[in-house]
Write an enzyme that holds these catalytic residues in place. Structure first.
Site, PDB file in Angstrom:
ATOM      1  N   LYS A   1       0.832  -1.199   0.000  1.00  0.00           N
ATOM      2  CA  LYS A   1       0.000   0.000   0.000  1.00  0.00           C
ATOM      3  C   LYS A   1       0.873   1.258   0.000  1.00  0.00           C
ATOM      4  O   LYS A   1       2.033   1.216   0.426  1.00  0.00           O
ATOM      5  CB  LYS A   1      -0.877   0.033   1.259  1.00  0.00           C
ATOM      6  CG  LYS A   1      -1.949  -1.030   1.326  1.00  0.00           C
ATOM      7  CD  LYS A   1      -2.726  -0.915   2.633  1.00  0.00           C
ATOM      8  CE  LYS A   1      -3.812  -1.972   2.726  1.00  0.00           C
ATOM      9  NZ  LYS A   1      -4.921  -1.742   1.795  1.00  0.00           N
TER      10      LYS A   1
ATOM     11  N   ARG B   1     -10.382 -11.483   1.807  1.00  0.00           N
ATOM     12  CA  ARG B   1     -11.211 -12.560   1.250  1.00  0.00           C
ATOM     13  C   ARG B   1     -10.504 -13.906   1.311  1.00  0.00           C
ATOM     14  O   ARG B   1     -11.151 -14.946   1.326  1.00  0.00           O
ATOM     15  CB  ARG B   1     -11.619 -12.206  -0.184  1.00  0.00           C
ATOM     16  CG  ARG B   1     -10.476 -12.117  -1.165  1.00  0.00           C
ATOM     17  CD  ARG B   1     -10.826 -11.307  -2.392  1.00  0.00           C
ATOM     18  NE  ARG B   1     -10.930  -9.894  -2.070  1.00  0.00           N
ATOM     19  CZ  ARG B   1     -11.266  -8.950  -2.973  1.00  0.00           C
ATOM     20  NH1 ARG B   1     -11.530  -9.295  -4.218  1.00  0.00           N
ATOM     21  NH2 ARG B   1     -11.341  -7.686  -2.626  1.00  0.00           N
TER      22      ARG B   1
END
Length: 495
Positions: A278, A352
């Protein structure tokens, strides 16, 4: 903060501050008029002077009103009756709380039983009042060398008629439990990641079980997860020095053998993005990536305090997503606990991956329904902002129940579609499924990914990326959402 329900007459009540509602036309309800009569009309005389016209969230503090045993009287504007909705009610109660915090009184009494809030009966309006006051009392200063000054307000009395007493007491009990659950979720979210890691999350569950015999906790460590074939989960945790785990919580408050409900929480205690790193700006807020798991823990605390007659399973998918020589690479293919293979195109779509194996593990409990909670996608913030949680699911009855619980709890969600056409975005030439579906409909394709692992039961997915915390500035911090929604959903299941 202690909350007490009383049927005492307001004029005879000894309290530091009595809070009384005034409508926008300076009119008083039946209960407020009786207080005015006891004061010899002193309150109506003050209103006639124009010092307060009753607009929503206006306040006027008065001292030494004749005929009252209260030391102070706080007149609180509640606006127009036909405009008083949940949003306005929050502002109104918040305004009263702000004044009370600035005073030296140790207690206060609210005489708000005449106030009508749209789509809320007096019990529901009272519960929300208590939640707002209790949650507003929250502060997180454990890492400050100089603590905030202790607030003197420690007791709130809720005045009501005898016919309302049982309902008000129930409302206060529910609100206190929800506020306690929110406080736990906020504490966990606000903790720095060098303190709050997967092992710490597991210990918090164990501590909760120590004080409640009806709760059992088991921790599935990485060795056990390998045995179970949780390749997607381990693909995330393997890059960190902090070992990952799935925390299994079982509360048996219902009948023996009765199918449980299940809550699954994403618990990424820090998310660097892994190899798909990120940007550095704002990365400190990635400590909040475990707020799904924190909200499940908080909901369990509320359920345990209320001792709900229900069977409930909680699964916390706890890991840290770090870049290292052991970290998963974009392009790696892993085999999930379900046997499906996943091509990992982006290691920052890690939530996920831990959730899919945890949702597969949930099958063994034969749940009536499963709700997973996750700070899953930035796309949800783009779609819904920071006011509303995203909601998807494979069972419309369950989705409608979650939506209704959100409305009732003033912790709303909004349904997004889960059409089959979106599933095609997850096609991979090398594996059964890719872990991202491209730039379009990111929240929906994340839901599509999870739906591949939830075919065995009714399932709903709450994306709380926009609602779990407030970014930047002095107000920065975890919100405790969606503990009110989840608790209300469970309250609805037991009637």
């Amino acid at each position: 903060m202690e909350f007490v329900v009383k049927t005492a007459k307001a004029p005879s009540l000894k309290t530091a501050t009595l809070v009384l509602p005034v409508a926008q036309d300076r009119s008083l309800g039946d209960y407020a008029r009786s207080v005015d009569q006891a004061s010899g009309g002193a309150i109506s005389a003050i209103l006639k002077r124009g010092d307060l016209d009753g607009k929503a969230a206006q306040t006027l503090l008065l001292h030494d009103i004749p005929g009252l045993k209260a030391e102070r009287l706080l007149l609180l504007g509640v606006g127009k009756a036909d405009e008083l909705d949940t949003r306005q009610w929050r502002k109104i109660v918040g305004a009263a709380a702000g004044v009370l915090k600035s005073l030296g009184g140790a207690d206060a009494a609210f005489a708000m039983q005449d106030v009508q809030v749209k789509n809320r009966d007096p019990r529901a309006a009272t519960r929300l009042l208590v939640e707002i006051l209790a949650d507003g009392d929250y502060q997180f200063d454990r890492f400050k060398s100089k603590k905030a000054d202790a607030r003197p307000l420690n007791k709130v009395v809720l005045l009501c008629d005898k016919a309302q007493q049982a309902e008000f007491e129930r409302a206060a009990a529910e609100a206190k439990a929800i506020a306690a659950g929110m406080a736990l979720a906020r504490d966990l979210g606000n903790l720095p990641p060098n303190h709050c890691h997967p092992t710490f999350m597991a210990e918090q569950a164990r501590q909760l079980a120590k004080s409640h015999k009806s709760l059992k906790v088991e921790v599935l460590d990485e060795k056990k997860l390998r045995e179970l074939g949780a390749g997607a989960f381990l693909a995330v945790s393997q890059g960190s020095e902090q070992p990952g785990c799935i925390v299994v919580m079982q509360y048996n408050g219902g009948k023996k053998g009765e199918q449980p409900y299940a809550l699954v929480g994403k618990g990424i205690t820090f998310d660097t993005g892994g190899i798909s790193l990120k940007p550095g700006l704002g990365m400190d807020e990635m400590k909040y990536d475990m707020c799904g798991a924190a909200s499940v823990l908080g909901t369990f605390r509320a359920v345990l305090e209320l001792q709900l007659p229900i069977n409930l399973v909680g699964l916390l998918a706890c890991a840290e997503n770090m870049p290292s020589g052991r970290a998963t690479r974009p392009g790696d293919i892993v085999t999930t606990m379900s046997g499906q293979t996943v091509e990992i195109l982006n290691t920052d779509a890690e939530g996920r991956l831990v959730l899919c194996d945890t949702l597969t593990y949930a099958e063994r409990f034969k749940p009536r329904a499963v709700i997973d909670v996750a700070t899953l996608t930035g796309a949800c913030i783009v779609a819904l902002g920071s006011n509303t949680s995203g909601l998807l699911g494979n069972d419309q009855v369950l989705v409608d129940q979650v939506l209704a619980a959100g409305e009732s709890a003033a912790d709303r969600a909004w349904q997004l579609p889960l059409f089959d056409e979106y599933q095609e975005q997850l096609d991979s030439p090398f594996a059964d499924i890719a872990n991202i579906g491209g730039p379009k409909a990111g929240t929906i394709t994340a839901g599509c990914f999870l739906s591949r692992f939830t075919k065995a039961y009714p399932w709903a997915h709450l994306d709380i990326a926009g609602t779990a915390w407030i970014s930047g500035g002095k107000e920065k911090g975890a919100t405790g959402r969606p503990v009110p929604l989840l608790t209300q959903y469970l309250l609805d299941r037991v009637g």
